[in-house]
Design a protein around this motif. Sequence first.
Motif, short mmCIF file in Angstrom:
data_model
loop_
_atom_site.label_atom_id
_atom_site.label_comp_id
_atom_site.label_asym_id
_atom_site.label_seq_id
_atom_site.Cartn_x
_atom_site.Cartn_y
_atom_site.Cartn_z
N GLY A 1 67.29 -19.97 44.81
CA GLY A 1 68.38 -20.07 45.76
C GLY A 1 69.51 -20.97 45.28
N VAL A 2 69.32 -21.65 44.15
CA VAL A 2 70.39 -22.46 43.58
C VAL A 2 70.61 -22.03 42.14
N LEU A 3 71.79 -22.33 41.61
CA LEU A 3 72.13 -22.07 40.21
C LEU A 3 71.89 -20.61 39.83
N GLY A 4 72.10 -19.74 40.78
CA GLY A 4 71.97 -18.32 40.48
C GLY A 4 70.54 -17.82 40.40
N LEU A 5 69.57 -18.71 40.71
CA LEU A 5 68.17 -18.23 40.73
C LEU A 5 67.93 -17.50 42.04
N PRO A 6 67.45 -16.26 41.98
CA PRO A 6 67.18 -15.56 43.24
C PRO A 6 66.09 -16.28 44.02
N PRO A 7 66.27 -16.42 45.34
CA PRO A 7 65.24 -17.13 46.12
C PRO A 7 63.94 -16.32 46.19
N ILE A 8 62.82 -17.05 46.15
CA ILE A 8 61.51 -16.40 46.20
C ILE A 8 60.81 -16.88 47.47
N GLU A 9 60.34 -15.95 48.28
CA GLU A 9 59.60 -16.30 49.49
C GLU A 9 58.33 -17.07 49.11
N SER A 10 57.97 -18.07 49.92
CA SER A 10 56.78 -18.84 49.55
C SER A 10 55.52 -18.00 49.67
N SER A 11 55.59 -16.87 50.42
CA SER A 11 54.39 -16.02 50.51
C SER A 11 54.08 -15.38 49.16
N GLN A 12 55.07 -15.41 48.24
CA GLN A 12 54.82 -14.84 46.92
C GLN A 12 54.33 -15.87 45.91
N TRP A 13 54.30 -17.14 46.33
CA TRP A 13 53.77 -18.16 45.42
C TRP A 13 52.27 -17.95 45.33
N SER A 14 51.77 -17.79 44.16
CA SER A 14 50.31 -17.58 44.07
C SER A 14 49.82 -17.90 42.67
N GLY A 15 48.50 -17.78 42.49
CA GLY A 15 47.90 -18.02 41.19
C GLY A 15 47.85 -19.49 40.83
N LEU A 16 47.87 -19.75 39.53
CA LEU A 16 47.74 -21.13 39.04
C LEU A 16 48.84 -22.05 39.56
N PRO A 17 50.12 -21.60 39.62
CA PRO A 17 51.15 -22.50 40.15
C PRO A 17 50.81 -22.97 41.57
N LEU A 18 50.25 -22.08 42.39
CA LEU A 18 49.91 -22.50 43.76
C LEU A 18 48.80 -23.54 43.74
N THR A 19 47.78 -23.30 42.91
CA THR A 19 46.70 -24.28 42.79
C THR A 19 47.25 -25.65 42.40
N MET A 20 48.14 -25.65 41.40
CA MET A 20 48.68 -26.93 40.93
C MET A 20 49.56 -27.57 41.99
#
Lengths: 368, 398
Positions: A150-169
Amino acid sequence: MSEVLSNNNNSIHDDADNVKPPIASVGIIGWIRHNLFNGPINSIITLAILYILWKVVPPFVNWAFIESMWTSSGAECQQADGACWSVIYANFRFIIFGFFPHDQQWRPLVAMILLVTLLLCSQNRNNWKKSLAYAWIIGLVIMGLLMKGGVLGLPPIESSQWSGLPLTMLLSVFGMVAAYPLGIVLALGRRSTMPAIKSLCVIYIELIRGVPLISLLFMSSVMFPLFLPEGLTINKILRAQIAIILFTAAYVAEVVRGGLQAIPKGQYEAAEAIGLNYYMKMRLIILPQALKVVIPPTVGVLISAFKDTSLVVIIALYDLLKTTQSTISNPKWMGFSAEAYIFIALIYFVCCYAMSSYSRRLERELDK
Amino acid sequence: MQPEPIDSSISIKPESIPFWNDPDKRAIFFQVTALIVVAVIGYYLFSNTQANLERQSIATGFGFMQKEASFEIGESMISYSAADTYAKALFVGVLNSLKVAFIGIVLTVILGTFIGIARLSSNWLMSKLAAIYIEVFQDVPVLLQLFFWYAIFYETLPSPRQAIHPMDGVFLTNRGLVFAVPESHPIHKYMLIAFIIGCTGVFFLKQWARKRQDETGRSFPVIRVSALILLGMPCLAWLAGGAPSAMNTPVLSGFNFVGGANISPEFGALLLGLVLYTAAFVAEIVRAGIQSVSHGQSEAAMSLGLKPGMILHLVILPQALRVIIPPLTSQLLNLTKNSSLAIAIGYPDFVSVANTTINQTGQAIEGVCLIMVVYLFFSLSTSVFMNWYNKKMALVER
């Protein structure tokens, strides 16, 4: 010199120079005799273990490496006798990044690299300065922005799509970062002389430590929405995160309490004698010493917090374990659970082992 | 020279402290503030909850407990059917939780002690293997281990028709481990009674032996005699009852085995996962406990002329246990709490039954509270027992 001596001396000394130590007590044979076959019982144990290893290890190596498939399709795997590591090869990106949009997966990757870099920098005790704390704050904010977009031209990602190892960390790092100050406050409250504050803290700590994490996660998923006024909803990940923070804080509090108890009473009295108020006494005298004492057990709490994030599977969050499970429930890859579980067990093991050996090293260093 | 009596009428008048600097009054202020904040937050959550419940028209209270549960439970220690009440279903869940926790604790202590001792073995191979075990099983989440064992049971074991048949009356399938048990017979009740009588006898025997040793110095082989009594009493009862030896053997009928006793794959995976995970922690505790007793202690005991068994029993163990028990308690409690992960692999423990109840009735608050109360009860009662035991074992100083 030795030549002169041996020339002048009689033959007994000559012999003593030439006699080698008995072969059975030095070198490899000596080591084996000393460590594996010292006494009849140990010999039997050694032989029994060797027999079991002979029965277990070669078949396992055969299954895992020799007859295994690495890059085939699921159908080909069904024919093979060995392990099917292809299940990981084919689904690697889903297992690690889950539902994060495919072309944006570099973002969690950068965030994780940033996190690991910060962790590696924090390893060295010479770096423990104020600048490191600022680096952590900036790093965590950048990681959050990378994930959310949502900043610097990065398309925003819904938190429901956060998953896998990044979510664990994410769950374990933010859980620990937020639980730590809360735990310190609770520990100070438990050591307080004011009965009302003390009993509030004791009730909280004992209540949380007496129930399993899963009941708190249930609370966050089914009870928490009822607590909030109408119209206000908090997303699922944040609710689980709050449950993990509340849970970890109680354990941090007990660890910190141990540190506070280890500080001699003279330190408290000296701080009071020079006229420090409660806040300054704790901030300047007591906590710096107490927190240093408890660094190793705190790493222990961090390790179990990291392992415990896997429980969010039960409330259907897609962490590393859940993405793996949904991979192997795909009919194409049915029946290769063991391989997939071994793979993520390795990920967990490497992370936890790194932390626990670091905590042991730190313990040794601090003991000096 | 007599000291001059202090004139009590002259006293230094304390400078009056402003009330905001008086520690006592400040303490009261802080505590009242803290209580008010907690009460306000509590009231806020409570009123929100009540409004939400009213809006969703969910009934509150534990009235649902008397309603018909109408769901089946896979395994149960007491007779249960879908027509029974929720209260009974939850009780079945509690019993299942207790069963896995109790068996798990016993096996964990045995395995953990064994591995802890193996870690200290002078045999290099054994010690290294124990170290690898401890490191690997500690560092993998217990939930992942449960999934792994469950997958192994479920995927690699054959269906009942191709059951693995290692010995007579034992079948290993993906529906569980089925084995023959003695046909139920009234004599079993008498054997149990005989065993309890044996336990009482051993208790008094131990007291008598200790008293005699204190008075005369003569020791008595308590362990051997107690083992004989504990095994012998039920055997005698069995022989007196005519030694019934009929076995209830499992038979393949249709798609599954009928008869015998069955260990389901869910129970097996849960037990295996919990025991292997917790035993790794217990092993470390046992190792630390044994190492905490200095070598001089056993040397001193040897120089007194005690036998190896007595050294272990009278010198090493009492000191090691003092170090072992507090962390052991918390690990065994962890095992009990982790048994709640049963829900993930479908073993009907208390949390899993409560979760089904929540889903069916929508009574989320009552359900979660019940889970918490039951586990708090487990935790508190275990710590009360362990504190009592710890006090008994603790060093009695002058």
